[in-house]
Design a protein around this motif. Structure first.
Motif, short mmCIF file in Angstrom:
data_model
loop_
_atom_site.label_atom_id
_atom_site.label_comp_id
_atom_site.label_asym_id
_atom_site.label_seq_id
_atom_site.Cartn_x
_atom_site.Cartn_y
_atom_site.Cartn_z
N ALA A 21 0.45 -1.48 -0.22
CA ALA A 21 0.02 0.08 0.34
C ALA A 21 1.00 1.47 -0.01
O ALA A 21 0.72 2.42 -0.52
CB ALA A 21 -0.37 0.24 1.52
N VAL A 22 1.90 1.11 0.76
CA VAL A 22 2.67 2.80 0.82
C VAL A 22 3.48 2.66 -0.58
O VAL A 22 3.91 3.39 -0.90
CB VAL A 22 3.89 2.52 2.30
N ASP A 23 3.87 1.28 -1.13
CA ASP A 23 4.21 1.61 -2.51
C ASP A 23 3.47 2.02 -3.27
O ASP A 23 4.13 2.92 -4.24
CB ASP A 23 5.05 -0.18 -3.19
N ARG A 24 2.07 1.53 -3.00
CA ARG A 24 1.04 2.49 -4.26
C ARG A 24 1.49 3.77 -4.40
O ARG A 24 1.18 4.74 -5.14
CB ARG A 24 -0.14 1.68 -3.83
N ARG B 113 3.00 5.89 -3.00
CA ARG B 113 4.56 6.66 -3.38
C ARG B 113 4.85 6.85 -4.81
O ARG B 113 4.81 7.44 -5.25
CB ARG B 113 6.05 5.50 -3.10
N ALA B 114 4.41 5.87 -6.08
CA ALA B 114 4.10 5.87 -6.88
C ALA B 114 3.19 6.81 -7.53
O ALA B 114 3.48 6.96 -8.96
CB ALA B 114 3.79 3.95 -7.31
N SER B 115 2.01 6.95 -6.66
CA SER B 115 1.58 7.68 -7.16
C SER B 115 1.57 9.38 -6.99
O SER B 115 1.48 10.30 -7.94
CB SER B 115 0.19 7.09 -6.42
N GLN B 116 2.39 9.33 -5.83
CA GLN B 116 2.70 10.83 -5.59
C GLN B 116 3.83 10.98 -6.32
O GLN B 116 4.00 12.15 -7.22
CB GLN B 116 3.63 11.43 -4.32
N ALA B 117 4.27 10.07 -6.37
CA ALA B 117 5.49 10.22 -7.98
C ALA B 117 5.14 10.55 -8.93
O ALA B 117 6.02 11.47 -10.48
CB ALA B 117 6.26 9.23 -7.82
N GLY B 118 4.18 10.18 -9.79
CA GLY B 118 3.62 10.35 -10.77
C GLY B 118 2.88 11.74 -11.19
O GLY B 118 3.20 12.68 -11.71
N SER B 119 2.22 12.39 -10.20
CA SER B 119 1.74 13.52 -9.58
C SER B 119 2.70 14.96 -10.03
O SER B 119 3.16 15.33 -10.53
CB SER B 119 0.75 13.94 -8.40
N SER B 120 3.70 14.53 -9.03
CA SER B 120 5.27 15.10 -9.50
C SER B 120 6.02 14.91 -10.43
O SER B 120 6.16 16.43 -10.97
CB SER B 120 6.30 14.37 -8.42
N ARG B 121 5.36 14.25 -11.03
CA ARG B 121 6.72 13.88 -13.18
C ARG B 121 5.33 15.18 -13.49
O ARG B 121 5.64 15.58 -14.70
CB ARG B 121 6.63 12.29 -13.38
N GLU B 122 4.13 14.40 -13.26
CA GLU B 122 3.14 15.31 -14.77
C GLU B 122 2.96 17.01 -14.11
O GLU B 122 3.63 17.64 -15.00
CB GLU B 122 1.62 14.64 -14.08
N GLU B 123 3.59 17.67 -12.81
CA GLU B 123 3.74 18.51 -12.20
C GLU B 123 4.76 19.65 -13.05
O GLU B 123 5.05 20.53 -13.82
CB GLU B 123 3.37 18.67 -11.24
N ARG B 124 5.86 18.20 -12.70
CA ARG B 124 7.64 19.02 -13.22
C ARG B 124 7.16 18.94 -14.77
O ARG B 124 7.98 20.19 -15.36
CB ARG B 124 7.85 17.77 -12.72
N TYR B 125 7.09 18.58 -15.32
CA TYR B 125 6.96 18.25 -16.27
C TYR B 125 5.51 18.39 -17.25
O TYR B 125 5.70 19.19 -18.72
CB TYR B 125 7.12 16.54 -17.67
N GLY B 126 4.42 18.76 -17.02
CA GLY B 126 3.33 19.57 -17.21
C GLY B 126 4.13 21.57 -18.01
O GLY B 126 3.41 21.68 -18.35
#
Length: 173
Positions: A74-77, A79-92
């Motif tokens: 669950a913690v991995d999920r 973290r993966a979700s937060q990393a995806g959101s951060s990546r979208e914000e950075r590259y978006g």
């Protein structure tokens, strides 16, 4: 777990029945999303079935083993979700096209000219009703009062005018 490790489905079913509520509760507390929690619980029990031979009763209970596995998953999920959101914000932000006010102004001007040409196909009374409704923001009832006309007449003028405008600008229904 030893029986499940040797492929005993009944033993694993009993293990599942005994631990499913604890696993689901652990995952739900971490994720707070019932749908994702169900997915993670399914993944955890699939992993438990596949890795049952690795369970070591000397290190703790089977319940503790599977609940720990569920918490980690669950913690991995999260973290993966937060990393995806951060990546979208950075590259978006980087991928946003610069605002081109000149091209937008040209588009608005061209649309305005097209609308003006289309309005030229209307009769004067239709054009008046359209301008009051769409440029003046008046309701059908207000237009009828302003022009001293029956409400039905105003509605008919507007309907006929919109049909003519649709044909003039080439819109297909």
């Amino acid at each position: 777990m030893a029986a499940a490790a040797h492929g005993d489905q009944a033993a694993f079913a009993a293990f599942y029945d005994a631990t499913a509520a604890a696993v689901h509760g652990t995952v739900l507390r971490v994720l707070r999303d019932p749908a994702q929690s169900e997915e993670v619980v399914q993944e955890v029990f699939l992993e438990a079935w596949r890795t049952a031979a690795r369970f070591d009763p000397g290190r703790g209970s089977a319940r503790g083993w599977v609940v720990t596995m569920a918490h980690r998953r669950a913690v991995d999920r999260v973290r993966a979700s937060q990393a995806g959101s951060s990546r979208e914000e950075r590259y978006g932000v980087r991928e946003e096209a610069p605002y081109d006010s000149v091209s937008e102004e040209v588009e608005v001007l061209l649309e305005h000219e097209e609308v003006q040409r289309a309005l030229d196909v209307l009769s004067p009374v239709q054009r008046q009703a359209v301008e009051l409704a769409y440029y003046g923001g008046r309701t059908h009832r207000q237009i009828a009062e302003d022009l001293h006309l029956p409400l039905g007449t105003v509605k008919t003028r507007l309907r006929d005018a919109l049909l003519k405008l649709r044909d003039a600008v080439g819109v297909r229904s």
